[in-house]
Design a protein around this motif. Structure first.
Motif, short mmCIF file in Angstrom:
data_model
loop_
_atom_site.label_atom_id
_atom_site.label_comp_id
_atom_site.label_asym_id
_atom_site.label_seq_id
_atom_site.Cartn_x
_atom_site.Cartn_y
_atom_site.Cartn_z
N GLY A 104 0.83 -1.21 0.00
CA GLY A 104 0.00 0.00 0.00
C GLY A 104 0.85 1.25 0.00
N SER A 109 1.46 3.35 -2.41
CA SER A 109 1.20 4.34 -3.45
C SER A 109 0.75 5.67 -2.87
N ARG A 110 0.14 5.66 -1.69
CA ARG A 110 -0.37 6.92 -1.12
C ARG A 110 -0.52 6.78 0.39
N ILE A 114 -0.49 6.53 4.32
CA ILE A 114 0.47 6.08 5.33
C ILE A 114 1.60 5.26 4.68
N THR A 121 -2.09 -1.39 -5.58
CA THR A 121 -3.02 -1.97 -6.55
C THR A 121 -2.61 -1.63 -7.97
N ALA A 152 0.15 -4.95 -7.82
CA ALA A 152 -0.48 -6.26 -7.59
C ALA A 152 -1.71 -6.08 -6.73
N ASP A 153 -2.68 -6.98 -6.93
CA ASP A 153 -3.89 -6.97 -6.10
C ASP A 153 -3.69 -7.96 -4.95
N LEU A 154 -3.49 -7.43 -3.76
CA LEU A 154 -3.23 -8.30 -2.60
C LEU A 154 -4.52 -8.93 -2.07
N ASN A 204 0.81 -2.83 5.22
CA ASN A 204 0.05 -1.59 5.41
C ASN A 204 -1.21 -1.49 4.54
N TYR A 254 -14.22 -4.19 9.08
CA TYR A 254 -12.90 -3.57 9.27
C TYR A 254 -12.37 -3.82 10.69
N LYS A 259 -9.03 -5.88 11.72
CA LYS A 259 -7.93 -5.25 12.47
C LYS A 259 -7.71 -5.94 13.82
N GLY A 299 -4.91 6.13 14.82
CA GLY A 299 -6.24 6.63 15.16
C GLY A 299 -6.88 7.26 13.93
N ILE A 327 -6.18 9.52 10.92
CA ILE A 327 -5.04 10.02 10.14
C ILE A 327 -5.54 10.63 8.82
N THR A 379 -5.74 10.94 5.38
CA THR A 379 -5.41 10.27 4.11
C THR A 379 -6.69 10.18 3.27
P1 NAD Z 1 -5.25 4.76 1.69
O1 NAD Z 1 -6.58 4.38 1.19
O2 NAD Z 1 -4.80 6.18 1.56
O3 NAD Z 1 -4.12 3.84 1.01
C1 NAD Z 1 -4.30 2.46 0.95
C2 NAD Z 1 -3.17 1.81 0.20
O4 NAD Z 1 -3.43 0.40 0.16
C3 NAD Z 1 -3.01 2.28 -1.23
O5 NAD Z 1 -1.65 2.33 -1.57
C4 NAD Z 1 -3.68 1.15 -2.04
O6 NAD Z 1 -3.13 0.98 -3.34
C5 NAD Z 1 -3.34 -0.05 -1.17
N1 NAD Z 1 -4.27 -1.15 -1.40
C6 NAD Z 1 -5.59 -1.18 -1.08
N2 NAD Z 1 -6.12 -2.35 -1.49
C7 NAD Z 1 -5.12 -3.07 -2.06
C8 NAD Z 1 -5.04 -4.32 -2.70
N3 NAD Z 1 -6.10 -5.13 -2.84
N4 NAD Z 1 -3.84 -4.71 -3.21
C9 NAD Z 1 -2.74 -3.92 -3.10
N5 NAD Z 1 -2.76 -2.71 -2.50
C10 NAD Z 1 -3.93 -2.29 -2.01
O7 NAD Z 1 -5.21 4.29 3.21
P2 NAD Z 1 -4.37 4.81 4.48
O8 NAD Z 1 -5.23 5.71 5.26
O9 NAD Z 1 -3.02 5.24 4.06
O10 NAD Z 1 -4.29 3.44 5.31
C11 NAD Z 1 -3.14 2.62 5.35
C12 NAD Z 1 -3.34 1.56 6.42
O11 NAD Z 1 -3.54 2.19 7.69
C13 NAD Z 1 -4.57 0.67 6.20
O12 NAD Z 1 -4.29 -0.64 6.61
C14 NAD Z 1 -5.60 1.30 7.11
O13 NAD Z 1 -6.57 0.35 7.51
C15 NAD Z 1 -4.73 1.72 8.28
N6 NAD Z 1 -5.34 2.79 9.10
C16 NAD Z 1 -5.63 4.01 8.57
C17 NAD Z 1 -6.22 4.97 9.40
C18 NAD Z 1 -6.57 6.36 8.92
O14 NAD Z 1 -7.14 7.14 9.70
N7 NAD Z 1 -6.25 6.74 7.69
C19 NAD Z 1 -6.51 4.66 10.73
C20 NAD Z 1 -6.21 3.40 11.22
C21 NAD Z 1 -5.62 2.48 10.38
#
Ligand code: NAD
Length: 244
Positions: A12, A14-15, A17, A37, A59-61, A87, A152, A156, A183, A185, A187
Motif C-alpha cells: 500500500g 502508493s499513497r 500512510i 493496486t 499487484a492486487d493483494l 500496510n 474492518y 484489524k 487513530g 489520520i 489520508t
Molecule cells: P489509503 O486508502 O490512503 O491507502 C491504501 C493503500 O493500500 C493504497 O496504496 C492502495 O493501493 C493499497 N491497497 C488497497 N487495497 C489493495 C489491494 N487489494 N492490493 C494492493 N494494495 C492495495 O489508506 P491509508 O489511510 O493510508 O491506510 C493505510 C493503512 O492504515 C490501512 O491498513 C488502514 O486500515 C490503516 N489505518 C488508517 C487509518 C486512517 O485514519 N487513515 C486509521 C487506522 C488504520
C-alpha cells in the motif's frame, strides 16, 4: 541513516500512510520495494528522487491465491527483506444488518488474510537468516470497535491477534513482529468523511488534530530499526491520545 543497508517491503505504498513509510525508510537509507493496486501518479519522479532505492510492484493483494507466490518471487528477486510493513488496507463501511457478505469477506481478505500470508512467507525467509522486523498496520478500531465498521474492526482485531501469535512463534529465531494502531489520520481513507463526522471525531482527540501519515511513519521507523530491538508482540497506538 537508521536503516542503512536494509531492504524493506511496504504494501500500500502508493499513497497515504504507506507512501509516507516508504519515503521515510528511503530517507533513512533503506531500499524499499513498494506494492500497490496500480502504478501511482508521479511514480517516475519518485523513482528518480529515490535514486534506485525504490522498486515498484503493482499487484492486487486481495487475490489470495497469488499472494504467496508473488511474495516468494519478491524475496527471490530482492535477495530477502529485513523489514515487512503490511500496510495495504480498505474499508467497505455499512451497518452490520445491511452489510453484504461480499463486503465483509473482501475486507477480511485484503486487511487480514493477505497480511497473514505475507507475514508468514517473509517471516520464514527472515527466520532462516535469524533477523527481521514485521510491522502490521492495525487500527484503534481493532481494539475498541466502531459502529458501521464490523468487517474492518474484525479484520484489524485479527491483525492484532496474529501479530502477537506470530511474535511468540518467531522470537526465538530473531524475528520481531509488532503492530501499529493508528487513530484518525489524514489520508484518502478518511477524506470521504462528512465535516460533521470529522468535527465529532476531533473532539475525542486530546492532541486536537488529525494525525499525519508522517506521524505513523515515525512509529514504523522506530519498530523497523534496531532502536526497538527489545520490543516484540506489541501494539503501538498512534492516535493523539484518543484512547488511553
Ligand atoms: P489509503 O486508502 O490512503 O491507502 C491504501 C493503500 O493500500 C493504497 O496504496 C492502495 O493501493 C493499497 N491497497 C488497497 N487495497 C489493495 C489491494 N487489494 N492490493 C494492493 N494494495 C492495495 O489508506 P491509508 O489511510 O493510508 O491506510 C493505510 C493503512 O492504515 C490501512 O491498513 C488502514 O486500515 C490503516 N489505518 C488508517 C487509518 C486512517 O485514519 N487513515 C486509521 C487506522 C488504520
Amino acid at each position: 541513516m537508521r536503516l542503512q543497508g536494509k531492504k524493506a517491503l511496504v504494501t500500500g505504498a502508493s499513497r497515504g500512510i504507506g507512501r509516507a513509510v516508504a519515503d521515510r525508510f528511503i530517507a533513512e537509507g533503506a531500499e524499499v520495494w513498494g506494492i500497490g493496486t496500480r502504478e501511482p501518479d508521479g511514480l517516475t519522479g519518485r523513482l528518480e528522487a529515490a535514486g534506485g532505492r525504490l522498486r515498484w510492484v503493482s499487484a492486487d493483494l486481495g487475490d489470495l491465491e497469488r499472494v504467496e507466490e508473488l511474495t516468494e518471487g519478491l524475496i527471490k528477486d530482492s535477495g530477502g527483506f529485513d523489514i515487512l510493513v503490511n500496510n495495504a488496507g480498505i474499508t467497505r463501511d455499512n451497518l452490520s444488518f445491511r452489510m453484504s457478505i461480499a463486503d465483509f469477506q473482501k475486507v477480511l481478505d485484503v486487511n487480514l488474510s493477505s497480511p497473514f500470508i505475507m507475514a508468514r512467507t517473509v517471516g520464514r525467509a527472515m527466520a532462516r537468516v535469524r533477523r527481521g522486523s514485521i510491522i502490521n498496520m492495525a487500527s484503534v478500531v481493532g481494539i475498541h470497535g466502531n459502529g458501521g465498521q464490523a468487517n474492518y474492526a474484525a479484520a484489524k482485531a485479527g491483525v492484532i491477534g496474529f501479530t502477537k501469535s506470530l511474535a511468540q512463534e518467531v522470537a526465538v529465531r530473531g524475528v520481531r513482529v509488532n503492530a501499529i494502531a493508528p487513530g484518525f489520520i489524514a489520508t484518502d481513507m478518511t477524506g470521504a468523511m462528512t465535516d460533521e463526522a470529522r468535527e465529532k471525531t476531533l473532539r475525542l482527540i486530546p492532541l486536537k488534530r488529525m494525525g499525519s501519515p508522517e506521524d505513523v511513519a515515525r512509529a514504523a521507523l522506530f519498530l523497523a530499526s534496531d532502536e526497538s530491538a527489545y520490543i516484540t508482540g506489541q501494539v503501538i497506538p498512534v492516535d493523539g491520545g484518543m484512547f488511553m
